[in-house]
Scaffold this motif. Structure first.
Motif, mmCIF file in Angstrom:
data_model
loop_
_atom_site.group_PDB
_atom_site.id
_atom_site.type_symbol
_atom_site.label_atom_id
_atom_site.label_comp_id
_atom_site.label_asym_id
_atom_site.label_seq_id
_atom_site.Cartn_x
_atom_site.Cartn_y
_atom_site.Cartn_z
ATOM 1 N N LEU A 9 0.831 -1.211 0.000
ATOM 2 C CA LEU A 9 0.000 0.000 0.000
ATOM 3 C C LEU A 9 0.864 1.258 0.000
ATOM 4 O O LEU A 9 0.545 2.248 -0.663
ATOM 5 C CB LEU A 9 -0.925 0.014 1.218
ATOM 6 N N LEU A 10 1.958 1.201 0.725
ATOM 7 C CA LEU A 10 2.847 2.360 0.792
ATOM 8 C C LEU A 10 3.422 2.676 -0.587
ATOM 9 O O LEU A 10 3.426 3.839 -1.016
ATOM 10 C CB LEU A 10 3.976 2.079 1.788
ATOM 11 N N ILE A 11 3.868 1.647 -1.281
ATOM 12 C CA ILE A 11 4.425 1.861 -2.622
ATOM 13 C C ILE A 11 3.356 2.414 -3.557
ATOM 14 O O ILE A 11 3.586 3.384 -4.283
ATOM 15 C CB ILE A 11 5.005 0.537 -3.168
ATOM 16 N N VAL A 12 2.162 1.813 -3.493
ATOM 17 C CA VAL A 12 1.059 2.306 -4.327
ATOM 18 C C VAL A 12 0.777 3.775 -3.972
ATOM 19 O O VAL A 12 0.558 4.616 -4.846
ATOM 20 C CB VAL A 12 -0.195 1.427 -4.135
ATOM 21 N N GLY A 13 0.814 4.076 -2.679
ATOM 22 C CA GLY A 13 0.593 5.450 -2.230
ATOM 23 C C GLY A 13 1.617 6.410 -2.785
ATOM 24 O O GLY A 13 1.277 7.484 -3.277
ATOM 25 N N THR A 63 1.822 10.633 -9.283
ATOM 26 C CA THR A 63 0.888 10.720 -10.405
ATOM 27 C C THR A 63 -0.079 11.879 -10.208
ATOM 28 O O THR A 63 -0.357 12.646 -11.130
ATOM 29 C CB THR A 63 0.105 9.401 -10.537
ATOM 30 N N TYR A 64 -0.556 12.024 -8.977
ATOM 31 C CA TYR A 64 -1.446 13.149 -8.659
ATOM 32 C C TYR A 64 -0.740 14.474 -8.952
ATOM 33 O O TYR A 64 -1.302 15.375 -9.578
ATOM 34 C CB TYR A 64 -1.861 13.068 -7.188
ATOM 35 N N GLY A 65 0.510 14.590 -8.532
ATOM 36 C CA GLY A 65 1.252 15.822 -8.777
ATOM 37 C C GLY A 65 1.409 16.107 -10.267
ATOM 38 O O GLY A 65 1.260 17.238 -10.711
ATOM 39 N N ALA A 66 1.677 15.068 -11.043
ATOM 40 C CA ALA A 66 1.935 15.258 -12.473
ATOM 41 C C ALA A 66 0.652 15.530 -13.249
ATOM 42 O O ALA A 66 0.671 16.255 -14.233
ATOM 43 C CB ALA A 66 2.635 14.026 -13.037
#
Ligand SMILES: [Cu+2]
Lengths: 58, 167
Positions: free
Chosen positions: B16-20, B26-29
Motif C-alpha cells: 500500500l505504501l508503494i502504491v501510495g 501521479t497526482y502531482g503530475a
C-alpha cells in the motif's frame, strides 16, 4: 546475584509454534516508524513541495 | 507456505505504501500539473549565442495574453537580463542557456530550478501571481566567482509592466 547452579535449576524450555510467536514489541516499534514515515511523506510532498509556490508547470 | 500473521500485515501495508507513493507522484503530475525539466528546449551553438535569434538579445517577450517568454543567459558570473522583469498574474516560460560552463538557475525558495548546460536550452514554465521580488542563484559550481553569481526576478504589478525586458 544468582550463581550458576541456581540458573540451571530454573531453566525451563517453552516450545512455541510458528503462529504463537508474537513479537508485539517489534510490531509496535514498526507501527510507530510507519506512522512517522506517513507523516513525513505527507509533509514533504503536500506541504513542502506542493506548497512551495513557483512550480515548474511546463 | 506458512506466513506469520504479522508478516502478512507488513506485506500488505508495504505494498500500500508503494502504491501510495506512486499515486502521489501521479497526482502531482496530472492534477497539479507539475512537469519535469527535459530536453524540450533544444540545442544552441554555445560559442555563437550572439548570432542566435533567441539569445542574441536576452529579454522578456510577450507571446500571448498573459504569456511571456524570457530568454536568459547564465554566464560567469552573472545572469542576463538582471533583473528579469515579468508582470504579475502571468505565465512565463524561461529559456536559459550558457556560453561557458555549467551553471544553475534557481528561483530562490521555490521549485523553479534547473541546470544550465552550454549548448543546451533549459526550458521551464512558471506561473507568477502576486507582485514581488525573487532572487536567482547559480547552484552548480562554475568557477572562482560562483558564490557571487546571483540575479533576480521582479514581478511587477500588471499596469506598471512594459515588455521589452532590460531598461
Ligand atoms: Cu554559475
Amino acid at each position: 546475584m544468582q550463581d550458576g547452579r541456581d540458573m540451571e535449576e530454573e531453566q525451563t524450555v517453552r516450545e512455541l509454534s510458528h503462529d504463537e510467536f508474537d513479537p508485539n514489541g517489534t510490531l509496535a516499534l514498526i507501527a510507530v516508524y510507519f506512522v512517522i514515515l506517513l507523516a513525513m511523506w505527507v509533509f514533504m510532498y503536500f506541504v513542502e513541495f506542493l506548497g512551495n509556490e513557483l512550480t515548474v508547470v511546463g | 507456505m506458512n506466513i506469520h500473521s504479522y508478516e502478512k500485515i507488513w506485506l500488505v501495508v508495504a505494498i500500500l505504501l508503494i502504491v501510495g507513493f506512486i499515486s502521489t507522484v501521479t497526482y502531482g503530475a496530472t492534477a497539479v500539473g507539475i512537469d519535469m525539466v527535459d530536453d524540450e528546449g533544444g540545442t544552441v551553438n554555445a560559442s555563437a549565442l550572439d548570432e542566435d535569434p533567441r539569445f542574441s538579445e536576452p529579454r522578456v517577450e510577450q507571446v500571448g495574453d498573459n504569456e511571456y517568454e524570457a530568454y536568459v543567459i547564465a554566464q560567469q558570473y552573472i545572469f542576463n537580463p538582471d533583473p528579469i522583469r515579468v508582470p504579475a498574474n502571468s505565465t512565463v516560460t524561461f529559456f536559459i542557456t550558457s556560453p561557458d560552463v555549467i551553471h544553475g538557475f534557481e528561483i530562490v525558495g521555490t521549485n523553479a530550478n534547473t541546470m544550465v548546460i552550454p549548448g543546451q536550452v533549459a526550458k521551464i514554465t512558471v506561473n507568477f501571481n502576486d507582485p514581488g521580488e525573487y532572487g536567482i542563484v547559480c547552484h552548480e559550481y562554475c568557477g572562482s566567482g560562483h558564490h557571487t553569481m546571483e540575479g533576480s526576478v521582479v514581478v511587477q504589478p500588471e499596469d506598471e509592466f512594459e515588455p521589452g525586458g532590460d531598461e
